[in-house]
Design a protein around this motif. Structure first.
Motif, short mmCIF file in Angstrom:
data_model
loop_
_atom_site.label_atom_id
_atom_site.label_comp_id
_atom_site.label_asym_id
_atom_site.label_seq_id
_atom_site.Cartn_x
_atom_site.Cartn_y
_atom_site.Cartn_z
N LEU A 1 6.05 6.31 -14.80
CA LEU A 1 5.89 6.36 -16.25
C LEU A 1 4.56 5.72 -16.66
CD1 LEU A 1 7.00 6.94 -19.12
CD2 LEU A 1 8.09 4.68 -19.01
N TYR A 2 4.28 4.56 -16.12
CA TYR A 2 3.03 3.86 -16.43
C TYR A 2 1.83 4.72 -16.01
CZ TYR A 2 -0.74 0.47 -16.15
OH TYR A 2 -1.94 -0.17 -16.29
N ASP A 3 1.91 5.32 -14.81
CA ASP A 3 0.80 6.10 -14.28
C ASP A 3 0.52 7.33 -15.13
OD1 ASP A 3 -1.07 6.36 -11.98
OD2 ASP A 3 0.02 8.23 -11.63
N ARG A 4 1.57 7.97 -15.63
CA ARG A 4 1.41 9.21 -16.39
C ARG A 4 1.10 8.98 -17.86
NH1 ARG A 4 6.85 11.96 -13.79
NH2 ARG A 4 6.03 12.21 -11.66
N LEU B 1 0.83 -1.20 0.00
CA LEU B 1 0.00 0.00 0.00
C LEU B 1 0.87 1.26 0.00
CD1 LEU B 1 -2.76 -1.04 2.54
CD2 LEU B 1 -3.10 -0.59 0.12
N GLU B 2 1.92 1.25 0.80
CA GLU B 2 2.83 2.40 0.85
C GLU B 2 3.64 2.52 -0.43
OE1 GLU B 2 5.08 1.69 4.36
OE2 GLU B 2 3.36 1.93 5.71
N GLU B 3 4.00 1.37 -1.03
CA GLU B 3 4.86 1.38 -2.20
C GLU B 3 4.15 1.81 -3.48
OE1 GLU B 3 7.91 1.02 -3.00
OE2 GLU B 3 8.87 0.40 -1.15
N LEU B 4 2.82 1.85 -3.46
CA LEU B 4 2.07 2.24 -4.65
C LEU B 4 1.50 3.65 -4.56
CD1 LEU B 4 0.20 -1.10 -5.42
CD2 LEU B 4 2.29 -0.21 -6.46
N SER B 5 2.03 4.44 -3.63
CA SER B 5 1.51 5.79 -3.42
C SER B 5 1.76 6.71 -4.61
CB SER B 5 2.14 6.40 -2.16
OG SER B 5 3.55 6.46 -2.28
N ASP B 6 2.74 6.37 -5.48
CA ASP B 6 3.03 7.22 -6.65
C ASP B 6 1.99 7.08 -7.77
OD1 ASP B 6 5.25 8.36 -5.57
OD2 ASP B 6 6.71 7.20 -6.73
N ALA B 7 1.11 6.09 -7.67
CA ALA B 7 0.13 5.86 -8.74
C ALA B 7 -1.05 6.80 -8.58
CB ALA B 7 -0.32 4.40 -8.73
N ARG B 8 -0.79 8.09 -8.68
CA ARG B 8 -1.82 9.10 -8.38
C ARG B 8 -2.92 9.14 -9.44
NH1 ARG B 8 3.07 11.51 -6.94
NH2 ARG B 8 3.25 11.96 -4.71
N ALA B 9 -2.56 9.08 -10.71
CA ALA B 9 -3.57 9.13 -11.77
C ALA B 9 -4.49 7.91 -11.68
CB ALA B 9 -2.90 9.20 -13.14
N TYR B 10 -3.90 6.76 -11.39
CA TYR B 10 -4.69 5.53 -11.25
C TYR B 10 -5.66 5.65 -10.08
CZ TYR B 10 -5.65 0.50 -10.99
OH TYR B 10 -6.26 -0.73 -10.98
N ARG B 11 -5.17 6.18 -8.96
CA ARG B 11 -6.02 6.34 -7.78
C ARG B 11 -7.14 7.34 -8.05
NH1 ARG B 11 -2.25 7.16 -4.56
NH2 ARG B 11 -2.33 9.42 -4.32
N HIS B 12 -6.83 8.46 -8.72
CA HIS B 12 -7.87 9.44 -9.05
C HIS B 12 -8.96 8.81 -9.92
CE1 HIS B 12 -5.38 12.28 -7.16
NE2 HIS B 12 -4.72 12.75 -8.20
N TRP B 13 -8.54 8.00 -10.88
CA TRP B 13 -9.49 7.34 -11.78
C TRP B 13 -10.44 6.43 -11.00
CZ3 TRP B 13 -7.82 2.76 -15.38
CH2 TRP B 13 -8.94 2.29 -16.10
N LEU B 14 -9.87 5.55 -10.18
CA LEU B 14 -10.71 4.61 -9.45
C LEU B 14 -11.59 5.34 -8.43
CD1 LEU B 14 -8.49 1.45 -8.89
CD2 LEU B 14 -9.77 2.20 -10.91
#
Length: 247
Positions: free
Chosen positions: A205-208, A15-28
């Protein structure tokens, strides 16, 4: 909560390691927003990242966690937030009074052996006609060593999530796949190469780059496959009455 499986420390680390996936989190987070009402509850809030996304949109938000150590961190995070209440929650909740306007569980149900019981318990938290909103990992064929280590009991198809919701007495409104690009990446990186999802340049990179594409595709077409299954069901406004048998 019905028994939750897996390495609690690993779950917290991921959970802590995936904090950079901001666009993915905003989408969901945006997927659930139309169903929240003014007083939703989240089951299995983890570090509280989704709760922080939803809280500004509602009058009151209840973030919950069954794991003791994660709950302490969750409570500390929102200690001064007047909108967010936190509580340690195990389903079924004997004190459930069905007052919430929605119940959300993102990437929780797959950890619970009795997932039908968990869905039934979520239904008891909300008002008649309110939504139960679920995201779970998709496709049993994508089950990896990482899935097993983190405590995934199963991965889902549209049908299996639909069947679990129906068995819990919920009225299914929508079930669909999300993020086909993510599933292809999962097959290669996590299942094929044995990588562990974590923060870093590749995730950013994947997130953006790819998440905006996946989100655009989801708005305009329904994919026949995806990394996750998104489901919305409602607690019946009127109790179901079995139809009499015709002799």
């Amino acid at each position: 909560m019905p028994t939750v499986t897996g390495d609690s420390r690993l779950q917290s680390d991921v959970l802590e390691e995936l904090s950079d996936a901001r666009a993915y989190r905003h989408w969901l987070a945006d997927l659930a927003r139309p169903y929240l009402g003014d007083d939703p509850v989240e089951v299995g809030s983890g570090t509280g990242d989704y709760a922080a996304e939803w809280a500004p949109s509602v009058t009151k938000f209840t973030a919950t966690e069954a794991d003791e150590s994660r709950y302490k961190a969750l409570a500390a995070r929102f200690a001064t937030d007047e909108t967010v209440d936190t509580r340690e929650l195990h389903l079924p909740d004997p004190d459930a009074d069905g007052h919430h306007t929605a119940a959300i569980a993102y990437n929780v149900l797959e950890h619970i052996p009795d997932h039908v019981g968990a869905l039934r318990g979520m239904g008891a938290l909300v008002r008649p006609g309110a939504a139960v909103i679920i995201i779970v990992p998709a496709f049993p064929s994508a089950m990896s060593r990482f899935d097993r280590a983190i405590g995934h009991e199963r991965r889902y198809t549209r049908k299996s999530l639909h069947d679990a919701m129906t068995a819990a007495g919920l009225d299914v409104e929508e079930v669909r796949y999300l993020n086909p690009i993510g599933l292809l990446n999962w097959y290669v990186s996590v299942k094929g190469l044995g990588m562990t999802p974590r923060n870093g340049a590749l995730l950013r990179l994947y997130d953006r780059t790819f998440v905006p594409i996946a989100r655009f595709l989801d708005r305009h077409a329904r994919s026949p496959f995806g990394q996750s299954v998104f489901g919305v069901a409602r607690v019946p406004a009127v109790a179901h009455v079995p139809r009499p048998r015709v002799s």
